[in-house]
Design a protein around this motif. Structure first.
Motif, PDB file in Angstrom:
ATOM      1  N   ARG A 182      -4.499 -15.265  -8.971  1.00 46.69           N
ATOM      2  CA  ARG A 182      -4.679 -16.250  -7.988  1.00 46.69           C
ATOM      3  C   ARG A 182      -4.608 -15.669  -6.687  1.00 46.69           C
ATOM      4  NH1 ARG A 182      -3.512 -21.681  -8.586  1.00 46.69           N
ATOM      5  NH2 ARG A 182      -4.212 -20.956  -5.959  1.00 46.69           N
ATOM      6  N   ASP A 183      -3.495 -14.679  -6.322  1.00 48.71           N
ATOM      7  CA  ASP A 183      -3.446 -14.146  -5.356  1.00 48.71           C
ATOM      8  C   ASP A 183      -2.845 -12.938  -5.454  1.00 48.71           C
ATOM      9  OD1 ASP A 183      -0.546 -14.540  -6.342  1.00 48.71           O
ATOM     10  OD2 ASP A 183      -0.371 -16.130  -3.965  1.00 48.71           O
ATOM     11  N   SER A 184      -3.177 -11.669  -6.192  1.00 48.97           N
ATOM     12  CA  SER A 184      -2.376 -10.201  -6.539  1.00 48.97           C
ATOM     13  C   SER A 184      -3.701  -9.738  -5.273  1.00 48.97           C
ATOM     14  CB  SER A 184      -2.704  -9.669  -7.042  1.00 48.97           C
ATOM     15  OG  SER A 184      -2.548  -8.734  -7.769  1.00 48.97           O
ATOM     16  N   SER A 185      -2.160  -8.664  -4.677  1.00 50.65           N
ATOM     17  CA  SER A 185      -2.885  -7.869  -3.949  1.00 50.65           C
ATOM     18  C   SER A 185      -1.862  -6.426  -3.790  1.00 50.65           C
ATOM     19  CB  SER A 185      -2.493  -8.726  -2.240  1.00 50.65           C
ATOM     20  OG  SER A 185      -1.177  -8.313  -2.216  1.00 50.65           O
ATOM     21  N   VAL A 186      -2.736  -5.291  -3.366  1.00 49.24           N
ATOM     22  CA  VAL A 186      -3.007  -4.011  -3.580  1.00 49.24           C
ATOM     23  C   VAL A 186      -1.553  -3.642  -2.729  1.00 49.24           C
ATOM     24  CG1 VAL A 186      -3.594  -1.585  -3.799  1.00 49.24           C
ATOM     25  CG2 VAL A 186      -5.214  -3.319  -4.596  1.00 49.24           C
ATOM     26  N   LEU A 187      -0.467  -2.897  -3.611  1.00 48.37           N
ATOM     27  CA  LEU A 187       0.762  -2.601  -2.406  1.00 48.37           C
ATOM     28  C   LEU A 187       0.618  -1.263  -2.740  1.00 48.37           C
ATOM     29  CD1 LEU A 187       3.733  -4.331  -4.097  1.00 48.37           C
ATOM     30  CD2 LEU A 187       1.736  -5.170  -1.876  1.00 48.37           C
ATOM     31  N   SER A 188      -0.401  -0.388  -3.740  1.00 44.78           N
ATOM     32  CA  SER A 188      -0.033   1.252  -3.396  1.00 44.78           C
ATOM     33  C   SER A 188      -1.057   1.508  -4.574  1.00 44.78           C
ATOM     34  CB  SER A 188       0.943   1.737  -4.071  1.00 44.78           C
ATOM     35  OG  SER A 188       1.300   3.081  -3.887  1.00 44.78           O
ATOM     36  N   SER A 257       3.193  -3.282  16.730  1.00 41.78           N
ATOM     37  CA  SER A 257       3.228  -2.838  15.874  1.00 41.78           C
ATOM     38  C   SER A 257       2.942  -2.376  14.871  1.00 41.78           C
ATOM     39  CB  SER A 257       5.373  -2.646  16.710  1.00 41.78           C
ATOM     40  OG  SER A 257       5.719  -2.049  16.027  1.00 41.78           O
ATOM     41  N   GLU A 258       3.241  -3.119  14.307  1.00 44.91           N
ATOM     42  CA  GLU A 258       2.860  -2.430  12.448  1.00 44.91           C
ATOM     43  C   GLU A 258       1.694  -1.479  12.293  1.00 44.91           C
ATOM     44  OE1 GLU A 258       5.004  -2.168   9.857  1.00 44.91           O
ATOM     45  OE2 GLU A 258       7.188  -2.993  10.840  1.00 44.91           O
ATOM     46  N   VAL A 259       0.661  -2.114  12.885  1.00 44.63           N
ATOM     47  CA  VAL A 259      -0.021  -2.064  13.219  1.00 44.63           C
ATOM     48  C   VAL A 259      -0.709  -0.658  13.786  1.00 44.63           C
ATOM     49  CG1 VAL A 259      -2.911  -2.244  13.871  1.00 44.63           C
ATOM     50  CG2 VAL A 259      -1.841  -3.981  12.612  1.00 44.63           C
ATOM     51  N   ALA A 260      -0.397  -1.054  15.467  1.00 47.89           N
ATOM     52  CA  ALA A 260       0.085   0.712  15.873  1.00 47.89           C
ATOM     53  C   ALA A 260       0.262   2.584  15.248  1.00 47.89           C
ATOM     54  CB  ALA A 260       0.531   0.503  17.102  1.00 47.89           C
ATOM     55  N   LEU A 269      -2.971   1.889   3.718  1.00 47.77           N
ATOM     56  CA  LEU A 269      -2.398   1.658   3.399  1.00 47.77           C
ATOM     57  C   LEU A 269      -1.197   0.251   3.527  1.00 47.77           C
ATOM     58  CD1 LEU A 269      -2.298   0.391   0.363  1.00 47.77           C
ATOM     59  CD2 LEU A 269      -0.064   1.764  -0.213  1.00 47.77           C
ATOM     60  N   MET A 270      -0.933   1.235   4.577  1.00 43.49           N
ATOM     61  CA  MET A 270       1.053   0.597   5.416  1.00 43.49           C
ATOM     62  C   MET A 270      -0.381  -0.789   6.728  1.00 43.49           C
ATOM     63  SD  MET A 270       2.823   2.368   8.607  1.00 43.49           S
ATOM     64  CE  MET A 270       3.803   3.497   7.661  1.00 43.49           C
ATOM     65  N   LEU A 271      -1.664  -0.380   6.491  1.00 43.19           N
ATOM     66  CA  LEU A 271      -2.476  -1.227   7.789  1.00 43.19           C
ATOM     67  C   LEU A 271      -2.235  -2.444   6.591  1.00 43.19           C
ATOM     68  CD1 LEU A 271      -3.421  -2.156  10.159  1.00 43.19           C
ATOM     69  CD2 LEU A 271      -5.972  -0.886   9.114  1.00 43.19           C
ATOM     70  N   TRP A 272      -2.837  -2.530   5.751  1.00 46.79           N
ATOM     71  CA  TRP A 272      -3.176  -3.090   4.813  1.00 46.79           C
ATOM     72  C   TRP A 272      -1.796  -4.107   4.463  1.00 46.79           C
ATOM     73  CZ3 TRP A 272      -5.438  -7.671   3.241  1.00 46.79           C
ATOM     74  CH2 TRP A 272      -5.455  -8.012   1.904  1.00 46.79           C
ATOM     75  N   GLN A 273      -0.857  -3.059   4.178  1.00 49.23           N
ATOM     76  CA  GLN A 273       0.641  -4.342   3.597  1.00 49.23           C
ATOM     77  C   GLN A 273       0.885  -5.064   4.896  1.00 49.23           C
ATOM     78  OE1 GLN A 273       3.834  -0.865   2.707  1.00 49.23           O
ATOM     79  NE2 GLN A 273       2.084  -0.617   0.807  1.00 49.23           N
ATOM     80  N   SER A 274       0.758  -4.227   6.404  1.00 49.71           N
ATOM     81  CA  SER A 274       1.568  -5.431   7.302  1.00 49.71           C
ATOM     82  C   SER A 274       1.014  -6.778   7.176  1.00 49.71           C
ATOM     83  CB  SER A 274       1.416  -4.274   8.472  1.00 49.71           C
ATOM     84  OG  SER A 274       1.742  -2.853   8.326  1.00 49.71           O
ATOM     85  N   ILE A 275      -0.597  -6.459   7.271  1.00 47.90           N
ATOM     86  CA  ILE A 275      -1.668  -7.803   7.547  1.00 47.90           C
ATOM     87  C   ILE A 275      -0.968  -8.657   6.200  1.00 47.90           C
ATOM     88  CG2 ILE A 275      -4.088  -8.380   7.443  1.00 47.90           C
ATOM     89  CD1 ILE A 275      -4.416  -5.964   8.658  1.00 47.90           C
TER      90      ILE A 275
END
Length: 327
Positions: A182-188, A257-260, A269-275
């Protein structure tokens, strides 16, 4: 290869291991040593398995006339999930000219070997080894409770074992709130590093803010195993859109701040995790006053519409979309 007086058998090289879920194809070439007007018979067998009919993609036996051709190619296929992980099987191909004047079998499914003289048959064999996935490991998450956008969760896959020929192992992590499909997302993403530090999206109130973490462990033959762990990810009151008039501004500022930081470190991956952690906050609805137990009405939990159950569960029909009516 043991050559009889009539034909030579050449079995093509095969991979060192196959995965249980893979289709297996063994290719061979049967070449005539002398001319004959009679058909060539070919027959695969495996003592460990017995009857091959139900597991074969192609027939495990054949009878062909070479004509003016000096050889014939013969592929034997085995369906996925027919062989046991970690086991080895010896497949034997026997081939030669038919020695009977005609096909005396009662049925075409009877063995073609009864049409030949066993002393005139050539034989070659190949060993099929089925890969076993990694095993005996575990997934740990620390801490087990935190808040969205602020808590750093450390995910660690430890103690996983596999054959030395199957190393190195690689690891990836994902997470979901409603369900894996349903809503799985990649973390690493897949890496030889067995751990990751991530921020997680908030869980749903009706599921006591539970988020499920999935670790996938993979060997060099792409055989995988999964294990799960659950954590609590509570709302972050500082960024809840219904908390204060400034919440929306604060959330935008936090995301910026997280995106920057992710862009500065060239870390997609950090960008994706923040979003991924922010989107659930934007889409979340207040669900603490849902007037009924959604599952009793055959509906999914309240998630994105205020105090309203989700769509009908699979297999049920009713008012489409989010509603508190029964399906």
């Amino acid at each position: 290869t043991l050559n009889g007086p009539t034909v030579d058998i050449n079995i093509s090289p095969i991979p060192k291991k196959f995965n249980k879920e893979s289709k297996i194809v063994i290719s061979s070439t049967v070449t005539a040593n002398r001319g004959s007007s009679k058909p060539v018979i070919m027959h695969w067998s495996c003592d460990e398995l017995g009857d091959l009919n139900d597991m074969s993609i192609t027939s495990h036996q054949a009878k062909v006339s070479l004509g003016i051709q000096p050889s014939v190619e013969y592929d034997f296929g085995i369906k996925p999930n027919m062989l046991a992980a970690g086991a080895s099987y010896t497949f034997v191909l026997r081939a030669g000219y038919q020695t009977t004047d005609k096909d005396t079998r009662a049925s075409s499914t009877d063995s073609v070997l009864q049409l030949a003289n066993v002393n005139d048959l050539s034989m070659s064999q190949v060993v099929i080894t089925i890969n076993a996935p990694p095993f005996d490991g575990k997934l740990t998450v620390s801490p087990t409770t935190g808040t969205a956008l602020s808590t750093d969760y450390t995910l660690t896959a430890t103690d996983w074992i596999d054959d030395i020929d199957d190393l190195p192992l690689q690891y990836s992590f994902s997470g979901y709130r409603l369900g894996k499909t349903r809503d799985s997302s990649v973390l690493s993403s897949l890496s030889v590093i067995p751990n990751a530090v991530v921020k997680l999206p908030e869980g749903y109130f009706s599921q006591t803010y539970t988020v499920t973490i999935v670790a996938t462990i993979q060997d060099i033959y792409d055989s995988t195993v999964e294990t799960i762990a659950t954590v609590k990810v509570y709302k972050n009151s500082a960024y809840s859109l219904d908390a204060t008039p400034n919440s929306q501004y604060d959330l935008h500022k936090k995301l910026k701040s997280e995106v920057a930081l992710a862009l500065e470190q060239s870390n997609p991956l950090m960008l994706w995790q923040s979003i991924n952690a922010v989107i659930p906050i934007i889409n979340s609805a207040y669900c603490e006053l849902v007037p009924l137990a959604c599952w009793r009405h055959n509906r999914e939990i309240c998630s994105t519409v205020r105090n309203t159950c989700g769509p009908c569960l699979e297999g049920y029909v009713g008012i489409p979309g989010h509603s508190n009516s029964k399906c």
